[in-house]
Design a protein around this motif. Structure first.
Motif, short mmCIF file in Angstrom:
data_model
loop_
_atom_site.label_atom_id
_atom_site.label_comp_id
_atom_site.label_asym_id
_atom_site.label_seq_id
_atom_site.Cartn_x
_atom_site.Cartn_y
_atom_site.Cartn_z
N UNK A 615 67.87 -50.24 5.97
CA UNK A 615 68.93 -51.43 6.28
C UNK A 615 70.17 -51.05 5.47
N UNK A 616 70.05 -50.61 4.45
CA UNK A 616 71.09 -50.37 3.44
C UNK A 616 71.74 -48.83 3.25
N UNK A 617 70.85 -48.02 3.59
CA UNK A 617 71.04 -46.67 3.44
C UNK A 617 70.67 -45.69 4.36
N UNK A 618 71.00 -44.48 4.42
CA UNK A 618 70.63 -43.61 5.42
C UNK A 618 69.04 -42.89 4.89
N UNK A 619 68.13 -43.24 5.81
CA UNK A 619 66.69 -42.85 5.46
C UNK A 619 66.16 -41.50 5.86
N UNK A 620 65.22 -41.04 4.76
CA UNK A 620 64.65 -39.65 5.08
C UNK A 620 63.38 -39.80 5.42
N UNK A 621 62.89 -38.96 6.15
CA UNK A 621 61.64 -39.13 6.80
C UNK A 621 60.48 -39.20 5.84
N UNK A 622 60.63 -38.10 4.76
CA UNK A 622 59.51 -38.07 3.63
C UNK A 622 59.98 -39.03 2.60
N UNK A 623 58.92 -39.22 1.80
CA UNK A 623 58.93 -40.17 0.56
C UNK A 623 57.97 -40.28 -0.04
N UNK A 624 57.76 -41.54 -0.61
CA UNK A 624 56.71 -41.84 -1.63
C UNK A 624 55.23 -41.55 -1.01
N UNK A 625 54.89 -41.93 0.25
CA UNK A 625 53.47 -41.61 0.74
C UNK A 625 53.26 -40.28 0.91
N UNK A 626 54.58 -39.48 1.40
CA UNK A 626 54.28 -38.15 1.61
C UNK A 626 54.02 -37.55 0.18
N UNK A 627 54.67 -37.77 -1.03
CA UNK A 627 54.53 -37.11 -2.11
C UNK A 627 53.06 -37.48 -2.77
N UNK A 628 52.57 -38.86 -2.39
CA UNK A 628 51.10 -39.02 -3.08
C UNK A 628 50.07 -38.42 -2.40
N UNK A 629 50.30 -38.13 -1.02
CA UNK A 629 49.14 -37.52 -0.31
C UNK A 629 49.19 -35.84 -0.40
N UNK A 630 50.26 -35.57 -0.95
CA UNK A 630 50.62 -33.96 -0.71
C UNK A 630 50.04 -33.33 -2.17
N UNK A 631 49.97 -31.93 -2.14
CA UNK A 631 49.66 -31.26 -3.48
C UNK A 631 50.61 -30.76 -4.19
N UNK A 632 51.92 -31.30 -3.85
CA UNK A 632 52.97 -31.16 -4.50
C UNK A 632 52.98 -31.64 -5.90
N UNK A 637 61.37 -33.02 -5.05
CA UNK A 637 61.59 -32.79 -3.73
C UNK A 637 62.00 -34.26 -2.71
N UNK A 638 61.68 -35.40 -3.17
CA UNK A 638 61.66 -36.54 -2.39
C UNK A 638 62.57 -37.42 -2.98
N UNK A 639 63.43 -37.10 -4.07
CA UNK A 639 64.59 -38.01 -4.62
C UNK A 639 65.83 -37.42 -3.75
N UNK A 647 75.31 -42.73 -9.31
CA UNK A 647 74.24 -42.71 -10.32
C UNK A 647 72.87 -43.59 -9.77
N UNK A 648 72.99 -43.86 -8.37
CA UNK A 648 71.70 -44.36 -7.92
C UNK A 648 71.12 -43.45 -6.94
N UNK A 649 69.87 -42.99 -7.22
CA UNK A 649 69.00 -42.13 -6.09
C UNK A 649 67.95 -42.95 -5.63
N UNK A 650 67.35 -42.32 -4.66
CA UNK A 650 66.43 -43.41 -3.97
C UNK A 650 65.28 -42.44 -3.57
N UNK A 651 63.97 -43.04 -3.47
CA UNK A 651 62.81 -42.32 -2.95
C UNK A 651 62.35 -43.54 -1.77
N UNK A 652 62.38 -43.05 -0.62
CA UNK A 652 62.12 -44.04 0.48
C UNK A 652 60.67 -43.82 0.48
#
Length: 773
Positions: A615-632, A637-639, A647-652
């Protein structure tokens, strides 16, 4: 040091000023309510017909109990002997016969009114017309017409039960209506004729209305207060004066009824004795002529002197005996009739006769309002029978005593006769005739005297009461103008206050900081975020609004708490709430923006069930759940950049996962946090509501501080107890509250204490602030 030790509990004192201002902030509505109620009272008083209280006071004469020689002349009026009799007179004065006379004499069954738009005013003597009912049907009760002049000599009826199409009549003529006949005349002392309302009532209804409106009170002494409440004070005064006059006339008539019966009895006895006396005189004349007698005094001087005393006794006792016989015959007749009094009978007999007469008069007055089957009439009959029996017994005793005295005297006379045998038989016969003549003459003179006294009683018309205060009007009794106005203003003040009080009592929403501190004192409130009219509020660079300032205060308190925990870098801030919609994403996003002004910050969308960061910023498709279930192994990659601040980064949140609890509980998530702590000064976790799902409970262990979001006028107070129990059950020592969406009237950022040097583009007008719009 409250922020350092959030377990400190304070016993807060009641802030009376704040409690009072809870009501005073609605002062426009309270004032409007008072004005409305006062206006309603004003209209009510203006269009309500006032009722006036009129009074009159009567003083009763006290009856003279002494029965001396002049008692007949002392008691020419009718007195009251006690409180019980006075209470009886209070019922008599409003009895139906007297009420009927008042209604008839004042024509109270015809009333004229001035018809207004809302109320009607009785004109009484100021009416242009006067009316009288000549005849009315038996079933007639009430009829109403409009009357208006046609010309100087005629008038017409309208809007009433007319007999036929004719509705124009002349003044003074008999007007035949469906229910009876009436006469309408001009009242030249009143207003000029115009359209009025006339009401005809049956005598029964008029009498009933008058009887209900009269009140009789008995103050101390022999006083009687009579009061009447009515619309026309001059009419009420006339009614009270007429009532008093008719009551006094009724009393005089009762008194004269007894005297009239006594006069008739005396006249009858005088006629009888006069005939007897004439016969005796004729016998005396014939006896003297036949025996050629002239003067017997010289011849019988000695015998007369000796027998004088006994002869006088015979005369007196014989007179008493005749009167007693006559009274006894009246008492034995069984008829209800008044006994003659004051004829020289024994005191006991005289007292019984007075008591009988008074009881009989009271019975006759009661019969005016009741039938012979009435229990009161039967009680009177019983009392009269008992008194009649006592009278007969008393007379029999008196007759026996008189006969005994006569017998004794006759014996003494017989003895004297033996000494006068030398006198001729003519002398004895003559003396017998003389004795009879003297007896009848003395009785005749006695009755003449009593007739004159009784005539004086008939001639005197002393009223039963003295008019102490002629009828006068005290003033208006209803409506009470002062009470109505004060009551209206009071009700206008109390009613909105009561409504506000009930609303506050039934209000289960958290609205201000005081609500939180009153319910949960062991969890500190570190910031109040004011209400914003913008759908997606975000603070900006060089933003000096109150909204932005609130987040500066929030981040300052967060930094302070982290420093107390010796966390200089990598502080983890978990933002959660009870339910959806309390603004936790707004708080986490703006808090992250504010922190980014003094360090490097990353915002993680930990609400993987219902992510809201897009609602406040443009979202990317991949994020926290993708990181947790991947082997990466690397999170880099997800930041992504937030686009709001360098000075503000996001992990969707990433793709939605079927098992959020298991993902957030992975060791890989903890390792990710440890890795991010090395890179960023602050890590902000935007988590799910703890009351709906348990996802956020897995994040508490990695958080250095838990920011629990509460939304003003949205969050229920029971949810605060849930937060308190959550803190207690899970031993969360680093929980703080943030109150979101606080309106000015509930916040310290209100108009009174706002920062004047900040620009508020959403500042409301005076009218909006006045009525809290």
């Amino acid at each position: 040091m409250e922020l350092l030790d959030p377990n400190i509990s304070h016993q807060k004192k009641i802030n009376f000023k704040k409690e009072i201002f809870k009501f005073l902030k609605y002062w426009p509505w309270i004032l409007l309510s008072m004005v409305l109620f006062y206006t309603a009272a004003f209209l009510y008083l203006k269009y309500t017909q006032p009722q006036y209280l009129s009074k009159t006071t009567l003083l009763f004469q006290e009856s003279d109990a002494d029965k001396g020689a002049l008692s007949d002349l002392k008691n020419l009026g009718m007195g009251i002997s006690g409180d019980e009799e006075l209470q009886g007179e209070a019922a008599v004065i409003i009895s139906k016969p007297i009420i009927q006379k008042v209604v008839k004499n004042l024509d109270l069954n015809v009333s004229f009114y001035a018809k207004g738009k809302i109320r009607e005013v009785e004109l009484y003597k100021m009416s242009p017309y006067s009316g009288k009912i000549i005849f009315a049907d038996k079933d007639f009760q009430e009829a109403t017409y409009f009357i208006e002049p046609v010309n100087d000599n005629s008038f017409k009826f309208s809007e009433g039960p007319l007999l036929n199409s004719k509705n124009t009549f002349k003044y003074g003529e008999i007007v035949k209506l469906p229910w009876g006949s009436v006469v309408i005349k001009r009242n030249f002392k009143g207003y000029l004729p115009y359209r009025n309302l006339v009401v005809f009532r049956s005598n029964k209804i008029a009498e009933m209305q008058l009887e209900k409106s009269i009140t009789v009170q008995l103050p101390k002494g022999l006083l009687m207060d009579i009061s009447l409440i009515g619309e026309a004070p001059n009419k009420s005064e006339d009614i009270l004066n007429e009532l008093t006059e008719q009551y006094n006339l009724d009393g005089v008539n009762d008194k004269n009824a007894e005297a009239q019966n006594t006069a008739e009895f005396i006249d009858a006895r005088l006629d009888l004795i006069s005939g007897d006396l004439g016969k005796i005189e004729l016998d005396k004349e014939n006896f003297k002529k036949a025996n050629k007698l002239t003067d017997l005094d010289v011849q019988a001087g000695i015998a007369v002197n000796r027998l004088t005393g006994n002869v006088e006794n015979i005369y007196n006792e014989s007179s008493k005996l005749q009167i007693l016989n006559s009274i006894y015959d009246m008492a034995s007749s069984g008829k209800d009739q008044l006994f003659p009094t004051g004829l020289g009978m024994p005191e006991t007999t005289e007292a019984l006769l007075h008591q009988y007469n008074e009881k009989l008069l009271l019975k006759k007055r009661t019969l005016n309002q009741a039938t012979n089957d009435n229990p009161s009439i039967k009680a009177f009959d019983k009392d009269l029978a008992e008194l009649s029996y006592l009278i007969r017994n008393s007379i029999q005793e008196a007759r026996g005593q008189a006969q005994k005295n006569i017998g004794k005297t006759n014996m003494e006379i017989g003895e004297d006769k033996g000494s006068i045998l030398k006198f001729p038989t003519q002398e004895r016969v003559f003396r017998n005739i003389e004795r009879q003549r003297n007896l009848k003459e003395s009785l005749y003179l006695y009755l003449l005297q009593k007739r004159e006294e009784n005539a004086i009683t008939l001639a005197v018309t002393t009223p039963k009461t003295k008019l102490v205060n002629p009828a006068y009007t005290v003033g208006i009794v209803t409506p009470n103008y002062t009470q109505v106005k004060i009551g209206a203003v009071s009700l206008g003040l109390i009613l909105p206050l009561l409504i506000i009080f009930i609303v506050n009592v039934l209000d289960n929403k958290v609205r201000s900081k005081d609500d939180i501190e009153a319910l949960v004192a062991n969890i500190p409130l570190i910031s109040e975020v004011p209400h914003s009219e913008i759908a997606k509020p975000l603070i900006e660079k060089n933003d000096f609004t109150i909204f932005a300032e609130s987040f500066r205060i929030l981040t300052s308190n967060l930094k302070f708490i982290l420093r107390t925990k010796s966390i200089q870098k990598g502080g983890v801030i978990l933002v959660t709430s009870s339910v959806k919609g309390e603004g936790k994403t707004t708080i986490s996003t703006n808090a992250a923006l504010s922190l980014a002004g003094s360090g490097k910050v990353i915002l993680i969308g930990a609400d993987i069930r219902n992510p809201q960061l897009h609602r406040y910023m443009k979202e990317t498709r991949e994020g926290l759940t993708n990181y947790l279930v991947s082997d990466n192994i690397s999170i880099q990659k997800y930041i992504v950049g937030s686009g709001l601040s360098e000075s503000l980064d996001v992990i969707f949140s990433g793709s939605k996962a079927p098992n959020p609890n298991d993902l957030l509980d992975m060791k890989k998530f903890d390792d990710m946090i440890d890795e991010l702590k090395k890179i960023y000064d602050y890590i902000v976790l935007d988590s799910a509501p703890v009351m709906l799902v348990s996802d956020s409970l897995h994040l508490v262990d990695v958080a250095d501080i838990v920011v629990y979001t509460v939304k003003s006028e949205f969050t229920e107070k029971e949810m605060l107890m849930f937060a308190s129990n959550l803190k207690k059950d899970n031993s969360i020592n680093n929980m703080v509250f943030v109150l979101n969406n606080v309106k000015p009237e509930y916040s310290r950022y209100g108009y009174k204490y706002g920062y004047g040097y900040y620009n508020d583009s959403n500042k409301k007008s005076f009218y909006q602030r006045l009525f809290r719009l």
